[in-house]
Design a protein around this motif. Structure first.
Motif, PDB file in Angstrom:
ATOM      1  N   GLY A  28       0.808  -1.204   0.000  1.00 55.06           N
ATOM      2  CA  GLY A  28       0.000   0.000   0.000  1.00 55.06           C
ATOM      3  C   GLY A  28       0.848   1.264   0.000  1.00 55.06           C
ATOM      4  N   ALA A  29       1.811   1.325   0.916  1.00 50.68           N
ATOM      5  CA  ALA A  29       2.639   2.534   1.016  1.00 50.68           C
ATOM      6  C   ALA A  29       3.385   2.793  -0.290  1.00 50.68           C
ATOM      7  N   PHE A  78      -4.646   7.633   7.463  1.00 49.39           N
ATOM      8  CA  PHE A  78      -3.497   6.726   7.468  1.00 49.39           C
ATOM      9  C   PHE A  78      -3.228   6.309   6.031  1.00 49.39           C
ATOM     10  N   HIS A  79      -2.005   6.576   5.564  1.00 52.08           N
ATOM     11  CA  HIS A  79      -1.653   6.223   4.186  1.00 52.08           C
ATOM     12  C   HIS A  79      -0.396   5.372   4.117  1.00 52.08           C
ATOM     13  N   GLU A  90      -9.285   9.211   1.997  1.00 49.23           N
ATOM     14  CA  GLU A  90      -9.934   7.916   2.229  1.00 49.23           C
ATOM     15  C   GLU A  90     -11.446   8.178   2.284  1.00 49.23           C
ATOM     16  N   GLU A 103      -7.758   3.129   9.751  1.00 51.91           N
ATOM     17  CA  GLU A 103      -6.946   3.156  10.983  1.00 51.91           C
ATOM     18  C   GLU A 103      -7.389   4.295  11.903  1.00 51.91           C
ATOM     19  N   ASP A 140      -7.418   6.790  -1.644  1.00 51.10           N
ATOM     20  CA  ASP A 140      -6.717   5.648  -1.060  1.00 51.10           C
ATOM     21  C   ASP A 140      -7.752   4.551  -0.799  1.00 51.10           C
ATOM     22  N   ILE A 154      -6.875   1.423  -0.345  1.00 55.12           N
ATOM     23  CA  ILE A 154      -6.064   0.286   0.115  1.00 55.12           C
ATOM     24  C   ILE A 154      -6.852  -0.590   1.098  1.00 55.12           C
ATOM     25  N   GLN A 155      -7.605   0.043   1.994  1.00 53.80           N
ATOM     26  CA  GLN A 155      -8.406  -0.734   2.946  1.00 53.80           C
ATOM     27  C   GLN A 155      -9.843  -0.912   2.461  1.00 53.80           C
ATOM     28  N   LYS A 191      -3.956  -4.498  -0.101  1.00 58.23           N
ATOM     29  CA  LYS A 191      -4.739  -5.478   0.676  1.00 58.23           C
ATOM     30  C   LYS A 191      -5.541  -6.472  -0.188  1.00 58.23           C
TER      31      LYS A 191
HETATM   32  C1  LIG Z   1      -5.857   3.235   4.020  1.00 55.35           C
HETATM   33  C2  LIG Z   1      -4.465   2.664   4.047  1.00 55.35           C
HETATM   34  N1  LIG Z   1      -3.514   3.223   3.278  1.00 55.35           N
HETATM   35  C3  LIG Z   1      -2.251   2.757   3.261  1.00 55.35           C
HETATM   36  C4  LIG Z   1      -1.884   1.671   4.031  1.00 55.35           C
HETATM   37  C5  LIG Z   1      -0.472   1.154   3.987  1.00 55.35           C
HETATM   38  O1  LIG Z   1      -0.439  -0.082   3.364  1.00 55.35           O
HETATM   39  P1  LIG Z   1       0.824  -1.055   3.580  1.00 55.35           P
HETATM   40  O2  LIG Z   1       0.825  -1.473   5.007  1.00 55.35           O
HETATM   41  O3  LIG Z   1       0.565  -2.195   2.623  1.00 55.35           O
HETATM   42  O4  LIG Z   1       2.030  -0.273   3.203  1.00 55.35           O
HETATM   43  C6  LIG Z   1      -2.841   1.055   4.849  1.00 55.35           C
HETATM   44  C7  LIG Z   1      -2.468  -0.070   5.727  1.00 55.35           C
HETATM   45  O5  LIG Z   1      -3.133  -0.432   6.653  1.00 55.35           O
HETATM   46  C8  LIG Z   1      -4.162   1.566   4.858  1.00 55.35           C
HETATM   47  O6  LIG Z   1      -5.116   1.021   5.620  1.00 55.35           O
END
Ligand SMILES: Cc1ncc(COP(=O)(O)O)c(C=O)c1O
Length: 396
Positions: A112-113, A139-140, A190, A195, A223, A225-226, A252
């Motif tokens: 994700g990061a 949270f990113h 988001e 988080e 974002d 990712i979640q 994810k």
């Molecule tokens: C919304 C969001 N962005 C970015 C990330 C970061 O992802 P990663 O842990 O795969 O780097 C997360 C991880 O929990 C997340 O929930």
């Protein structure tokens, strides 16, 4: 070395080598997973209402995913990036199929990061600007670029100076209007802050931010990712609000447990890219691509996105029914299978009791929130186990 390894128990062994940045909840050693369940070396089993931090969307070791990875592992694991690859091509086409038509280009990464960091670079290239906006409680991720966008002080402060990012209050359109000027390359958003507490984005706020981005030449980066791949009961969270982001970041659920990340972006971003503008040795690796392809096919074949909406409604309703009279509970909220119970006290002890006394795993989201991100395959009786365990723990 050999003798030390054999003499030490596995939890101690892991702690002594890998203990630097991760706090474990107790000394259970997980060795196997099936569906929503994890099995420890001491014979205990745990109901995983975290889907391993929101990744095991198909449950643990879904046969379609495990078989696809096993078959690809015997065919081709690594391919030079300067050559085309059959499974990567099929995976990219499948991913584009489930995205809105304007997000027709993909960069493949590993986490994700890494996807967030890539999106920061793409936004700079596209706009020629350097500054970014993110939101309080966001949270990113924790690489330097992603960390600059993450809000939480305890993550950021030891690593200052970071990139030039302004954090604005979430769901406050007037503040976004004030801050979003023509120096901003991108706004990172988001649609549900995971988080940060499972905070639901307000539709008018989200659409308003998009409009300011359009008017002022900044890119809107969502974002996912979640929230992606059915977590909120739709393929992607932005679909609830009819948004048209310039880029989305994925991880994810993309590999459903296989480590993957991606950026999906528009023609407008693509026009500014060139070979070498960004890259990754492992991104789009054939093994990962086979996993991603199998994951998306399984979401489709088993109707899991629609199922997440139905099971999410059930989970939320049961939480509200069972916890209605529990004074410790301040709020119960969520969307799809992304659910939160906010307490009037810190959640840590209750998370530990859930695991140790009831074999149920849940996540924190900020100090006072218990968060559930179960696999999309969760069954009604598994929801019931989780809800009743939580009621017992909160009443003690
Ligand atoms: C919304 C969001 N962005 C970015 C990330 C970061 O992802 P990663 O842990 O795969 O780097 C997360 C991880 O929990 C997340 O929930």
């Amino acid at each position: 070395m050999q003798a030390t390894t054999i003499d030490m128990n596995l939890a101690e062994l892991e702690e002594s080598i890998l203990g630097g940045t991760t706090a474990r909840r107790n000394d259970a050693v997980i060795a196997r997973g099936e569906g929503c369940w994890l099995y420890a070396t001491d014979g205990r089993r745990y109901l995983d209402l975290t889907a391993a931090q929101g990744v095991a969307m198909l449950g643990h070791c879904h046969p379609a995913l495990s078989q696809a990875i096993a078959a690809q592992a015997q065919t081709l694991i690594a391919c030079p990036n300067f050559l085309y690859n059959d499974v990567r091509a099929r995976f990219a086409a499948k991913l584009v199929e489930v995205l809105p038509p304007h997000l027709n280009h993909i960069f493949l990464a590993n986490s994700g990061a890494e996807a967030i960091d890539g999106a920061l670079k793409f936004a700079r290239l596209t706009t020629g600007r350097t500054r970014a906006i993110a939101f309080r409680s966001a949270f990113h991720g924790r690489t330097v670029g992603a960390l600059s966008l993450t809000w939480e002080k305890k993550y950021r402060e030891p690593f200052q100076p970071l990139l030039d990012v302004t954090h604005l209050p979430y769901n406050n359109l007037a503040k976004a209007d004030e801050a979003l000027d023509e120096s901003i390359a991108a706004v990172f958003l988001e649609v549900v802050q995971g988080e940060g507490g499972v905070n639901l984005g307000d539709g008018d706020f989200l659409r308003g931010v998009q409009q300011f981005c359009r008017e002022r030449g900044a890119l809107l980066v969502i974002d996912e990712i979640q929230t992606g791949f059915g977590r909120t009961g739709r393929w992607f969270g932005f679909e609830h609000h009819d948004l048209q982001p310039d880029m989305i970041c994925l991880a994810k659920g993309l590999g459903a447990g296989f480590p993957m990340g991606a950026i999906a972006y528009t023609d407008c971003v693509q026009e500014k890219l060139y070979p070498g503008a960004h890259g990754s040795t492992f991104g789009g690796n054939p093994l990962a691509s086979a996993a991603g392809l199998a994951a998306i096919e399984t979401y489709q074949d088993e109707g899991l996105i629609e199922r997440a909406a139905v099971m999410g409604d059930l989970f939320l309703r049961r939480l509200r029914e069972e916890l209605a009279d529990v004074v410790l509970v301040r709020d119960i909220r969520g969307i799809g299978l992304m659910l939160a119970v906010e307490l009037r006290q810190k959640a840590g002890l209750y998370l530990k009791a859930l695991m140790e006394d009831h074999g149920v795993l849940a996540l924190p989201a900020g100090p006072n929130v218990i968060r559930f991100l179960p696999p999309l395959v969760i069954a009604e009786d598994e929801i019931e186990i989780g809800v009743r365990a939580l009621r017992t723990v909160l009443q003690q």
